[in-house]
Scaffold this active site. Structure first.
Site, PDB file in Angstrom:
ATOM      1  N   SER A  58      46.688  21.085  -8.452  1.00  0.00           N
ATOM      2  CA  SER A  58      47.858  20.958  -7.580  1.00  0.00           C
ATOM      3  C   SER A  58      49.125  20.635  -8.361  1.00  0.00           C
ATOM      4  CB  SER A  58      47.563  19.894  -6.512  1.00  0.00           C
ATOM      5  OG  SER A  58      48.491  19.959  -5.461  1.00  0.00           O
ATOM      6  N   ASP A 240      44.282  24.260  -2.193  1.00  0.00           N
ATOM      7  CA  ASP A 240      44.479  23.189  -3.171  1.00  0.00           C
ATOM      8  C   ASP A 240      43.170  22.811  -3.875  1.00  0.00           C
ATOM      9  OD1 ASP A 240      44.998  20.562  -4.349  1.00  0.00           O
ATOM     10  OD2 ASP A 240      46.848  20.607  -3.175  1.00  0.00           O
TER      11      ASP A 240
END
Length: 535
Positions: A58, A240
Site C-alpha cells: 500500500s 490492497d
C-alpha cells in the site's frame, strides 16, 4: 534481469548487521513519509547499501517503488529524497484522481468510471513513474537487491498476489493459483502495480487484472489475455496488499526460506487505538415518516407531475392553435411542462432502479426485506445504514488487520532462524514505556518531545494526502528518530559483547547511533531542534 544472471553483490564483511530485508507496511501517506524517514536514516548511517530484500504494501509501495526506480536511474539518495518528498507534499492523490475520474471518455463509452484507475493515472504522471514498465526492474543488473516484492491481494481466493523481481529464476510471480508469466509481467505499468497495492477497501473499488491495467500498443490487452489463459478471462480483482499482510513480512519469509536468513527490518505504521469503534448515539428522534410513506409520496408526486405536464401541454397547444402565442407563453406552458415531465420521468427511472436493487437483494439473500423495511421511519433506516457502514469499516480496517498482523508477527517470532534477527521499527515505539531497558540504560529513554513526536505521527489518519506540510515533517522525522532508537535497542539487547569497545564488530555503528540519538533526544529548547548529525 535474465534467468541466468548472477546474484547482485552481497553486503561485504564490513556490514555491521549483515544483509537486511526491509518490509514497508501500508498506511497511506503516513506510511509513505515514515518509511522515507527510515530509508533516509539507513542511508545516513551507511546501512542502506546492506539491504538485499524489499517487500512493500500500500503506502509503503509508493515509497518502495519510487526508491527502486531512483536506483535504476542511478540517483544518489539525497537527490531521490528531495524529489520524492516534494512530490508527497504537493500531491493529493484522491483530489487529482477525482478530477480525472471521467476525463477522456467518449459518449456511449463502455469504460465505466473507476477511482482506482484514475489514481493509477495520477501515479503515471511524469513527476513520479510515468509510463515505465515492470521490465525495467525485471531485466536490470543495476538494482542491488536480491528480492523486490510489491504485494496486492487477489479477491478470487483471498491470497497475496505478488509482483516480484527475484534473482531466482524459479520464483513465482502472482501466486500458486494465479501465476503471472514473466513475459506478461514485463509489460505491466509500474503505476498500475502501485495502484493495485494501495487499493484499500471502502476508498476504492477493485482494480481488475489484466482488463483494467494499461497495456502498451506493442502488447495490447488481447495479447496479455492470450498468454495468461482462461483463468484470467473474467479478470482477477486486486486490492490492497494490507488485506492479506499489511506489513509485507510473509513475502520476505517465503522469499528467503531457502537462503541464509537476513536481518528483518520491519517498518510498520500500524496504530493501536484504545477503542476501535463506538456505536454513535441516535442523532434525533425516530420521526414519523416511514419508507412506505415516502413510497406513496413518490407515487403522488409522479401522478401530479404527469397530470401537470399533460394539462400544460394541452393548454399550450390550444394557445398555439389560437394564433395568439407570445414569448411569455414559453414560461407559462413550455418550461413548466418540460420540468413536470422531467420530474415524472425521473421518478419513474428511480423506481425502476430500486426494483433492480430489490431483485438483486432477493437473488443474493433469498429474502424479501421490503415488507419489514417499509415500516421503518426514514431516520431509523438512515441510522441503520450508518451503523452498518461504520462497523464494516472498523472490521476491515482494524479488527481483521490487527488479527492478521498478530498472526504474522507470531510466525516471525516463532521462526528460530530469525532469533536475534528482527528489528521492528514501529511508529508507536517512541511512546512505549520500557522500564527494564530504561533502568539499565537511562540515556536511551526518549524525552518528552520524542514521545510527543511519536504520538502525533501515529495519530495521522490513513489518507493519500497531507493537509499541512508540517504533517510530512512530523511523520518523516518520526521515521528517522524511531529507527535510531530501535537499532540501538536491538544492539543493546541482542549483541552484548559485540559493541562495547573499539575493534568489535558493532562498535563503529554503535558509536554513530549514540551520537545520532544524543541529537534526536536533546530537548528542542536546548538543541534548537536539530534533526541529524552531520555525516
Amino acid at each position: 534481469m535474465s534467468d541466468d544472471a548472477t546474484l547482485p553483490p552481497a553486503p561485504g564483511a564490513s556490514s555491521p548487521l549483515g544483509p537486511l530485508a526491509l518490509s514497508l507496511s501500508g498506511g497511506g501517506y503516513r506510511a509513505a513519509a515514515f518509511h522515507l524517514g527510515t530509508l533516509r536514516f539507513l542511508d545516513r548511517t551507511g546501512l542502506l547499501r546492506d539491504v538485499v530484500g524489499l517487500s512493500t504494501v500500500s503506502g509503503g509501495t509508493i515509497t518502495g517503488m519510487a526508491w527502486a526506480v531512483s536506483m535504476l536511474d542511478g540517483k544518489p539518495f539525497p537527490e531521490f529524497y528531495d524529489a520524492y518528498s516534494a512530490y508527497l507534499k504537493r500531491t493529493n492523490v484522491i483530489d487529482e484522481a477525482l478530477e480525472g475520474l471521467t476525463a477522456h471518455r467518449e459518449h456511449g463509452s463502455h469504460a465505466w468510471a473507476s477511482l482506482i484507475r484514475s489514481a493509477a493515472d495520477v501515479y503515471a504522471r511524469p513527476d513520479l513513474f510515468g509510463d515505465r514498465r515492470f521490465s525495467e526492474l525485471l531485466d536490470t543488473d543495476k538494482l542491488p537487491l536480491h528480492e523486490v516484492i510489491f504485494n496486492t491481494t487477489e479477491f478470487h481466493s483471498g491470497l497475496d498476489f505478488r509482483f516480484r523481481r527475484s534473482v531466482h529464476p524459479q520464483a513465482v510471480l502472482g501466486n500458486g493459483r494465479y501465476r503471472l508469466p514473466r513475459s506478461v509481467a514485463q509489460h505491466v505499468r509500474l503505476a498500475d502495480m502501485v495502484a493495485a497495492s494501495s487499493c484499500f477497501p471502502g476508498g476504492f473499488e477493485p482494480l481488475v487484472f489484466p482488463q483494467q491495467f494499461h497495456w502498451p500498443q506493442r502488447y495490447p490487452l488481447s495479447a496479455a489475455l492470450q498468454e495468461l489463459g482462461p483463468s484470467f478471462d473474467h479478470g482477477l480483482p486486486l486490492m490492497d496488499g494490507g488485506i492479506y499482510d499489511n506489513q509485507g513480512i510473509d513475502s520476505l519469509l517465503l522469499a528467503f526460506k531457502k537462503d541464509a536468513p537476513p536481518t528483518l527490518l520491519i517498518s510498520d505504521v500500524s496504530t493501536q487505538a484504545s477503542e476501535i469503534y463506538n456505536v454513535p448515539k441516535n442523532p434525533t428522534s425516530r420521526g414519523w415518516v416511514t419508507l412506505q410513506g415516502v413510497f406513496w409520496m413518490g407515487w403522488g408526486l409522479f401522478a401530479l407531475a404527469l397530470v401537470s405536464a399533460l394539462i400544460l401541454a394541452w393548454n399550450g397547444a390550444a394557445a398555439a392553435r389560437g394564433g395568439d402565442w407570445q414569448w411569455r407563453d414559453y414560461f407559462l406552458y413550455l418550461v413548466p411542462g418540460v420540468l413536470s415531465a422531467a420530474v415524472a420521468a425521473g421518478l419513474f427511472w428511480v423506481r425502476r432502479r430500486l426494483k433492480d436493487v430489490d431483485a438483486l437483494l432477493r437473488k443474493q439473500m433469498a429474502v424479501d426485506a421490503w415488507p419489514s423495511f417499509r415500516k421503518l421511519t426514514v431516520n431509523e433506516f438512515s441510522q441503520m445504514l450508518v451503523l452498518r457502514i461504520g462497523s464494516l469499516l472498523a472490521l476491515t480496517s482494524s479488527v481483521f488487520m490487527n488479527r492478521v498482523r498478530g498472526l504474522i508477527f507470531k510466525n516471525v517470532y516463532r521462526t528460530p532462524e530469525y532469533a536475534g534477527r528482527r528489528i521492528s521499527n514501529l511508529i508507536s515505539k517512541l511512546s512505549t514505556n520500557e522500564p527494564a531497558l530504561f533502568s539499565e540504560y537511562p540515556w536511551i529513554q526518549p524525552k518528552s518531545h520524542l514521545v510527543q513526536l511519536g504520538q502525533q505521527s501515529a495519530q495521522m489518519p490513513t489518507t493519500l494526502w497531507f493537509t499541512h506540510e508540517d504533517q510530512f515533517a512530523t511523520v518523516e522525522s518520526a521515521g528517522e528518530a524511531t529507527l535510531c532508537y530501535v537499532l540501538l535497542r536491538h544492539i543493546l539487547k541482542h549483541h552484548k559483547g559485540q559493541y562495547e569497545s573499539a575493534g568489535l564488530p558493532l562498535s563503529e555503528l554503535y558509536e554513530r547511533l549514540r551520537k545520532e540519538w544524543a541529537v534526536f533526544n536533546q530537548e528542542p529548547s536546548v538543541s534548537g531542534a536539530p534533526s541529524q548529525v552531520a555525516a
